[in-house]
Scaffold this motif. Structure first.
Motif, PDB file in Angstrom:
ATOM      1  N   GLN A 280       2.612   5.997   4.764  1.00 19.17           N
ATOM      2  CA  GLN A 280       2.682   7.061   5.871  1.00 19.17           C
ATOM      3  C   GLN A 280       1.678   8.200   5.665  1.00 19.17           C
ATOM      4  O   GLN A 280       1.842   8.950   4.927  1.00 19.17           O
ATOM      5  CB  GLN A 280       4.032   7.570   6.237  1.00 19.17           C
ATOM      6  N   HIS A 281       0.773   8.327   6.793  1.00 20.74           N
ATOM      7  CA  HIS A 281      -0.436   9.478   6.702  1.00 20.74           C
ATOM      8  C   HIS A 281       0.294  10.559   7.179  1.00 20.74           C
ATOM      9  O   HIS A 281       1.450  10.763   7.519  1.00 20.74           O
ATOM     10  CB  HIS A 281      -1.474   8.976   7.597  1.00 20.74           C
ATOM     11  N   GLY A 282      -0.509  11.810   7.070  1.00 24.45           N
ATOM     12  CA  GLY A 282      -0.372  12.837   7.331  1.00 24.45           C
ATOM     13  C   GLY A 282      -0.738  13.316   8.669  1.00 24.45           C
ATOM     14  O   GLY A 282      -1.264  12.640   9.556  1.00 24.45           O
ATOM     15  N   VAL A 283      -0.682  14.912   8.916  1.00 21.86           N
ATOM     16  CA  VAL A 283      -0.992  15.311  10.174  1.00 21.86           C
ATOM     17  C   VAL A 283      -2.588  15.061  10.328  1.00 21.86           C
ATOM     18  O   VAL A 283      -3.333  15.154   9.508  1.00 21.86           O
ATOM     19  CB  VAL A 283      -0.349  16.747  10.409  1.00 21.86           C
TER      20      VAL A 283
ATOM     21  N   TRP B 296       2.469  -2.240   4.163  1.00 23.21           N
ATOM     22  CA  TRP B 296       2.489  -1.851   5.369  1.00 23.21           C
ATOM     23  C   TRP B 296       1.619  -0.639   5.817  1.00 23.21           C
ATOM     24  O   TRP B 296       2.091   0.403   5.005  1.00 23.21           O
ATOM     25  CB  TRP B 296       3.793  -1.989   5.861  1.00 23.21           C
ATOM     26  N   ILE B 297       0.982  -0.503   6.653  1.00 23.48           N
ATOM     27  CA  ILE B 297       0.237   0.905   6.970  1.00 23.48           C
ATOM     28  C   ILE B 297       0.825   1.492   8.530  1.00 23.48           C
ATOM     29  O   ILE B 297       0.811   0.559   9.548  1.00 23.48           O
ATOM     30  CB  ILE B 297      -1.241   0.671   6.920  1.00 23.48           C
ATOM     31  N   ALA B 298       1.421   2.595   8.515  1.00 18.47           N
ATOM     32  CA  ALA B 298       1.746   3.181   9.911  1.00 18.47           C
ATOM     33  C   ALA B 298       0.680   4.241  10.555  1.00 18.47           C
ATOM     34  O   ALA B 298      -0.150   4.513   9.822  1.00 18.47           O
ATOM     35  CB  ALA B 298       3.166   4.066   9.360  1.00 18.47           C
TER      36      ALA B 298
ATOM     37  N   VAL C 254       5.633   5.331   0.877  1.00 25.60           N
ATOM     38  CA  VAL C 254       4.413   6.251   0.047  1.00 25.60           C
ATOM     39  C   VAL C 254       4.199   7.350   1.382  1.00 25.60           C
ATOM     40  O   VAL C 254       3.659   6.669   2.501  1.00 25.60           O
ATOM     41  CB  VAL C 254       3.253   5.757  -0.428  1.00 25.60           C
ATOM     42  N   GLY C 255       4.296   8.582   1.243  1.00 26.78           N
ATOM     43  CA  GLY C 255       3.960   9.619   2.227  1.00 26.78           C
ATOM     44  C   GLY C 255       2.996  10.436   1.588  1.00 26.78           C
ATOM     45  O   GLY C 255       3.139  10.908   0.687  1.00 26.78           O
ATOM     46  N   HIS C 256       2.155  10.970   2.409  1.00 20.17           N
ATOM     47  CA  HIS C 256       1.151  12.228   2.384  1.00 20.17           C
ATOM     48  C   HIS C 256       1.291  13.245   3.346  1.00 20.17           C
ATOM     49  O   HIS C 256       1.524  12.954   4.492  1.00 20.17           O
ATOM     50  CB  HIS C 256      -0.194  11.697   2.222  1.00 20.17           C
ATOM     51  N   SER C 257       1.405  14.414   2.885  1.00 24.70           N
ATOM     52  CA  SER C 257       1.389  15.445   3.507  1.00 24.70           C
ATOM     53  C   SER C 257       2.636  15.482   4.641  1.00 24.70           C
ATOM     54  O   SER C 257       3.645  15.470   4.394  1.00 24.70           O
ATOM     55  CB  SER C 257       0.248  15.598   4.441  1.00 24.70           C
ATOM     56  N   MET C 258       2.364  15.269   5.997  1.00 25.25           N
ATOM     57  CA  MET C 258       3.504  15.599   6.927  1.00 25.25           C
ATOM     58  C   MET C 258       4.329  14.296   6.835  1.00 25.25           C
ATOM     59  O   MET C 258       5.476  14.071   7.267  1.00 25.25           O
ATOM     60  CB  MET C 258       2.979  15.431   8.392  1.00 25.25           C
ATOM     61  N   GLY C 259       3.695  13.134   6.225  1.00 30.51           N
ATOM     62  CA  GLY C 259       4.538  11.792   5.924  1.00 30.51           C
ATOM     63  C   GLY C 259       5.538  12.167   4.911  1.00 30.51           C
ATOM     64  O   GLY C 259       6.608  11.589   4.849  1.00 30.51           O
TER      65      GLY C 259
ATOM     66  N   ALA D 249       7.291   7.801  -3.052  1.00 26.32           N
ATOM     67  CA  ALA D 249       6.601   8.472  -3.682  1.00 26.32           C
ATOM     68  C   ALA D 249       5.721   9.346  -2.740  1.00 26.32           C
ATOM     69  O   ALA D 249       5.211   9.106  -1.487  1.00 26.32           O
ATOM     70  CB  ALA D 249       5.454   7.578  -4.119  1.00 26.32           C
ATOM     71  N   LEU D 250       5.699  10.614  -2.928  1.00 20.93           N
ATOM     72  CA  LEU D 250       5.401  11.885  -2.022  1.00 20.93           C
ATOM     73  C   LEU D 250       4.258  12.377  -2.573  1.00 20.93           C
ATOM     74  O   LEU D 250       4.326  13.296  -3.571  1.00 20.93           O
ATOM     75  CB  LEU D 250       6.761  12.708  -1.703  1.00 20.93           C
ATOM     76  N   LEU D 251       3.115  12.379  -1.687  1.00 20.10           N
ATOM     77  CA  LEU D 251       1.968  13.054  -2.221  1.00 20.10           C
ATOM     78  C   LEU D 251       1.698  14.124  -1.312  1.00 20.10           C
ATOM     79  O   LEU D 251       1.630  14.323  -0.215  1.00 20.10           O
ATOM     80  CB  LEU D 251       0.799  12.245  -1.901  1.00 20.10           C
ATOM     81  N   SER D 252       1.303  15.407  -2.142  1.00 22.04           N
ATOM     82  CA  SER D 252       1.360  16.665  -1.318  1.00 22.04           C
ATOM     83  C   SER D 252       2.788  16.947  -0.548  1.00 22.04           C
ATOM     84  O   SER D 252       2.623  17.269   0.675  1.00 22.04           O
ATOM     85  CB  SER D 252       0.162  16.769  -0.551  1.00 22.04           C
TER      86      SER D 252
END
Length: 326
Positions: free
Chosen positions: A98-101, A129-131, A183-188, A209-212
């Protein structure tokens, strides 16, 4: 490096999700029952977007899907079911990225296969899987609303937590029959923390797994970052008259010029002004990102994030007390 669109993308990708290793759980005020998303179908090869442009060209299998949220948005999702060596099957554990903003799912695929997380995971035995959240280039659809109209953009990250993330997790769970590594980054990370803090969707998630991760923003000290957060708290929608925040549009360029004119803000080296020195950016990296990012979001979403930034700058923490955008 001096591109206005790059700076705006960098600012909101880095201002709102300041790097932090805190385990503080984020709370969000939401209500109402969750309804399962309707059945989704695979998109034909002729309509392929991210798969054709960034995955299959490297020799990987890739599938495109439509995922419908319970409030009518149609989200694009991609699946890389196996690595280059093959071996796809039901035994491969699913992972949702899951991407961020202000970016989309392409952010996981912009480097070489050896340096892109989506393909690294596929080669390591995961069902990837990519959201792509609502409003990004491949998710600008709704059963009744038109993205050229303000009603399409009437949402914030709270709606992503309530509608987008549950629809995506449900769909992957239904397709694979397995609990999901997230796996999420930023807003994810914000989306995940807000969901998990209310003990929702945890029956479908095996790990996260939370990135930033977004928990504290009190470490934000750059003058430009603070000024920009205050600008959005000041209801920038009334200045722009825009419901869609398009980082590549003229209105955003005007905003940046105004912010850079504020006392104490030095925009000569814009990225450094926003984030401090960065070891990992060079001209080729910036050029690659600008070919694909940044993506639109709702202006209301950025107002909500800026309110969050202002709140945490004052209080020091994200999750106290629970509150919601006006």
């Amino acid at each position: 490096m001096g591109s206005l669109s790059l700076v705006i993308w960098s600012f909101f990708a880095l201002l709102c999700p300041i790097l932090n290793s805190s385990n503080e759980v984020v709370a969000s005020s939401r209500g109402g029952p969750f309804r399962l998303a309707e059945t989704e179908v695979a998109i034909g090869a002729a309509q392929a977007g991210i798969c054709a442009s960034a995955v299959t060209i490297h020799g990987y299998r890739c599938q495109e899907f439509n995922v419908r949220t319970d409030d009518g948005y149609i989200l694009s999702a991609q699946r890389i079911p196996e690595g280059l060596a093959g071996g796809g099957g039901s035994s491969r554990p699913p992972v949702l990225l899951q991407h961020g903003v202000l970016v989309d799912g392409m952010t996981w695929l912009l480097n070489s296969p050896q340096q892109s997380l989506a393909m690294i995971l596929a080669d390591r035995g995961f069902d990837v899987w990519i959201a792509n959240i609502r409003g990004t280039r491949y998710s600008r659809r709704h059963v009744t609303l038109d993205p050229s109209k303000p009603e399409f953009w009437n949402w914030t990250w709270d709606d992503l937590v309530m509608h987008d993330l549950p629809a995506l997790l449900d769909f992957v769970f239904q397709q694979t029959g397995q609990k999901i590594h997230y796996v999420g980054h930023s807003m994810g990370t914000l989306m995940a923390l807000a969901t998990f803090s209310e003990r929702k969707q945890i029956d479908k998630v095996k790990s996260a797994a939370l990135l930033s991760p977004i928990a504290f923003l009190s470490h934000m000290t750059t003058a430009l970052g603070v000024v920009a957060a205050k600008a959005f708290v000041g209801e920038i929608t009334t200045l722009f008259g825009l419901s869609e925040f398009n980082p590549k549009g003229d209105a955003v360029a005007s905003l940046l010029k105004a912010l850079c004119a504020q006392p104490g803000v030095d925009c000569y080296d814009l990225l450094t002004a926003l984030t401090g020195k960065n070891c990992c950016l060079n001209a080729s990296t910036v050029e690659l990102f600008l070919k694909n990012e940044p993506q639109s979001t709702s202006t209301k979403n950025l107002v909500h994030l800026a309110q969050t930034a202002q709140h945490t700058l004052k209080s020091g923490c994200f999750s106290c007390p629970r509150w919601k955008a006006h």
